[in-house]
Structure formats: structure tokens, C-alpha cells
Design an enzyme around this catalytic site. Structure first.
Site, PDB file in Angstrom:
ATOM      1  N   SER A  87      54.100  24.832  51.792  1.00 52.92           N
ATOM      2  CA  SER A  87      52.997  23.995  52.290  1.00 52.92           C
ATOM      3  C   SER A  87      52.913  22.689  51.510  1.00 52.92           C
ATOM      4  O   SER A  87      52.649  21.637  52.108  1.00 52.92           O
ATOM      5  CB  SER A  87      51.664  24.730  52.287  1.00 52.92           C
ATOM      6  OG  SER A  87      51.536  25.565  51.192  1.00 52.92           O
ATOM      7  N   ASP A 130      51.705  22.402  42.680  1.00 49.90           N
ATOM      8  CA  ASP A 130      52.683  22.476  43.774  1.00 49.90           C
ATOM      9  C   ASP A 130      52.964  21.101  44.353  1.00 49.90           C
ATOM     10  O   ASP A 130      54.123  20.721  44.559  1.00 49.90           O
ATOM     11  CB  ASP A 130      52.136  23.328  44.932  1.00 49.90           C
ATOM     12  CG  ASP A 130      52.117  24.803  44.622  1.00 49.90           C
ATOM     13  OD1 ASP A 130      52.254  25.169  43.445  1.00 49.90           O
ATOM     14  OD2 ASP A 130      51.972  25.580  45.581  1.00 49.90           O
TER      15      ASP A 130
HETATM   16  O1  PMV Z   1      52.266  30.465  46.222  1.00 44.99           O
HETATM   17  P1  PMV Z   1      51.800  29.073  46.220  1.00 44.99           P
HETATM   18  O2  PMV Z   1      52.855  28.072  46.407  1.00 44.99           O
HETATM   19  O3  PMV Z   1      50.637  28.892  47.109  1.00 44.99           O
HETATM   20  O4  PMV Z   1      51.337  28.826  44.686  1.00 44.99           O
HETATM   21  C1  PMV Z   1      50.028  28.698  44.317  1.00 44.99           C
HETATM   22  C2  PMV Z   1      49.884  28.490  42.839  1.00 44.99           C
HETATM   23  C3  PMV Z   1      48.501  28.856  42.330  1.00 44.99           C
HETATM   24  O5  PMV Z   1      48.489  28.605  40.927  1.00 44.99           O
HETATM   25  C4  PMV Z   1      48.213  30.324  42.571  1.00 44.99           C
HETATM   26  C5  PMV Z   1      47.421  28.030  43.023  1.00 44.99           C
HETATM   27  C6  PMV Z   1      47.397  26.577  42.639  1.00 44.99           C
HETATM   28  O6  PMV Z   1      46.861  25.783  43.431  1.00 44.99           O
HETATM   29  O7  PMV Z   1      47.880  26.211  41.549  1.00 44.99           O
END
Ligand code: PMV
Length: 308
Positions: A87, A130
């Protein structure tokens, strides 16, 4: 007009980073490409922009596009809902393609800020790890205070994240995907609830932050045994925060005999794990035998870019 952005792996510190703790990530050599051109009606891949799977693209358009309708095409190597930053990559690539259409320069810092706002709008609580990794590429360290190698700083409420460039050794990592997709927003909200009511959970969040800094130091020294040990501990703490899943533990256990370490990556609750290993073939085989999908990925220095 077209732009692309990479996926990412969080090496250490997911979830704790939402509370402002340190975290380390790297962009990987799986990318998402977004093509955009003016059209008579709004379409994404020939479908409606209102489909839930396009919610990040839709929000990016609402925030950043003042022109008429567009036809967008998305081509992605990044599996969705797998914790690999699909995303963030589609958000960053969309914002870059829109700038390209307006013949504006691709200024990474402003794309990273805008992409964070989009992710925050769609997801609820979030950190900028991200979206900044998808923008900048390469190795990224997030800390609560600015240090050498600062790329940019992003603030939200009382939290502030400083995003830094860190050069990591070239890493071949094996990702194991459970095939179970879990939405990030509710997992992040669940950790917040736990931290608000339990001192142990708040301590786990701090320990994850310390592990992120120690883990980065180990990687920079190429001490993979130490980095692996810290990954294993980070995985235990993520389980304590309630974002593990039996299917993840199964893949982690399958990978460990041939790895320095293994942990879940990203939001958890399903999604993916990765292993740090000198024997990627054996680890991939073990993950597949345990019922997961396995991908060999490499850390990659290339962030968002315009495509010819
Ligand atoms: O799995 P993903 O790509 O949605 O990673 C989210 C990472 C978190 O630390 C759980 C949330 C964030 O916004 O940092």
C-alpha cells in the site's frame, strides 16, 4: 506518465515505531508501477476507483489531484496484505505519477509527507516508516531524535519521527508468506489498547526500540549471528503484543535451523515473516514445506522514480 516505488521489509521495530520508538527497514527489489493519463472517466485497471482495493489510490487522488478524470493502471510485483509495503508503494508511485502529469519535480521529501498523510487517513494510526522507505529506497533508520544522515522529519500529534539514511550491507533475505492477509489498522489499534492497559506491553514496546538500534549496529558490523539473535527476540516481543499468528510461528520455526534469525515483518496477524540466512535455498524450501510461499528478496537502494 508513469512512476514506480519499491516494497519494503521492516527489519526491526514494527508496531513500536508507531509509538515513536526506533525502527529499521529496507526497500526491496519488488516494485509497484503506476501509469496515469487523462481520460473521459475515472478508471483503475479498467475498474471503478471506488473498489476497496483502490482505497489508497483514491485517497492519494483526493489529496493531490485537482485535474480531470484519469485512467490509471497499476502493475505490482508486491503481494498485497503481506506486510511487504504494497500500500505504501502504490501510494508513493501514484503521487509521483500525478506530479509527473503536472510536470512538477519529484521531490522525495514532499512525496514522503503526502504519502504518510494518505496512509494515515486510510489506516487510522500509522508511522511514516513504510511510506518513507518506499520513497527514499535503501536502508532507513527511524528515531525519536535527529541524527547524522537525516532525510526528513515528520510530526503527528505529540509524536515525531526522524527518518535517516543508513547503508546496510547487501542482504539476501527469504520472505515467507502465510497467505493470510490481515488489515494493518485494527492490528495497530489492538497494540495501542494493550499498551494503554498493560505495563508489560509498554515495556515490550521500549525493548523493541532498543533491539532496533542494536540490530542496526549488528548489521552494520556484519555480525549476522547477533542480528539474528535480536530478530528472534523481536519476534517473541511482537507475539507478546498480540500481533503474532500460529501460521507465522510455523514458518519462523521452519526457517530457523538454517538461519541466523527469523521474525514476522510488518503488521503481523498473518502476513509474512523473513529470515536472515546464508542458505536462502534451504530456507525457501523449508518455508514451502511448512505451507508458506517463499520469495528471495534483496535490499535495494532505488526509491521512487519516474518511468520513461
Ligand atoms: O504490514 P505493513 O506494511 O502494513 O506494516 C505496518 C508497520 C506498522 O509498524 C505495524 C505500522 C506503521 O504504520 O508503522
Amino acid at each position: 506518465m508513469a512512476a514506480s516505488a519499491p516494497g519494503k521489509l521492516i527489519l526491526f521495530g514494527e508496531h513500536a515505531v508507531v509509538f515513536g520508538e526506533p525502527a529499521v527497514s529496507t526497500a526491496i527489489n519488488l516494485r509497484t508501477e503506476v501509469f496515469a493519463r487523462p481520460h473521459r472517466e475515472w478508471l483503475v485497471d479498467g475498474a471503478s476507483l471506488d473498489e476497496p482495493r483502490y482505497k489508497y489510490v483514491k485517497r492519494a487522488l483526493e489529496r493531490a489531484w485537482r485535474g480531470g478524470p484519469l485512467w490509471l493502471e497499476i502493475r505490482s510485483m508486491i503481494p498485497t496484505g503481506a506486510g511487504l509495503g504494497s500500500s505504501a508503494a502504490v501510494t508513493v508511485a501514484t503521487l509521483a505519477a500525478l506530479r509527473d502529469l503536472e510536470r512538477r519535480d519529484l521531490v522525495p521529501e514532499s512525496i514522503a509527507r503526502e504519502a504518510f498523510e494518505v496512509e494515515h487517513d486510510v489506516q487510522g494510526r500509522a508511522s511514516p516508516i513504510d511510506t518513507s522507505t518506499a520513497t527514499a529506497g535503501g536502508g532507513i533508520l527511524v528515531t525519536p531524535a535527529a541524527e547524522d544522515g537525516l532525510l526528513w522529519s515528520i510530526r503527528r500529534d505529540t509524536r515525531q519521527w526522524h527518518l535517516h539514511r543508513r547503508s546496510l550491507p547487501s542482504l539476501t533475505l527469504v520472505v515467507g508468506s502465510t497467505g493470510i492477509s490481515a488489515a494493518t489498522g485494527p492490528l495497530v489499534a489492538g497494540v495501542k489498547e494493550r499498551v494503554d492497559r498493560s505495563r508489560e506491553a509498554a515495556e515490550a514496546v521500549h525493548e523493541i526500540g532498543r533491539i532496533a538500534l542494536d540490530g542496526l549496529a549488528a548489521l552494520e558490523k556484519k555480525d549476522l549471528a547477533e542480528a539474528g539473535r535480536l530478530m528472534d527476540r523481536n519476534h517473541v516481543l511482537l507475539n507478546d503484543l498480540g500481533v503474532g499468528h500460529p501460521a507465522l510461528d510455523k514458518l519462523v520455526a521452519a526457517a530457523r535451523p538454517h538461519s541466523h534469525g527469523a521474525k514476522l515483518t510488518g503488521a503481523g496477524g498473518g502476513g509474512s515473516m523473513f529470515a536472515l540466512t546464508d542458505e536462502p535455498g534451504k530456507v525457501a524450501e523449508a518455508i514451502r514445506a511448512a505451507g508458506g510461499k517463499a520469495y528471495l528478496v534483496q535490499s535495494d537502494p532505488v526509491g521512487v522514480r519516474r518511468m520513461p
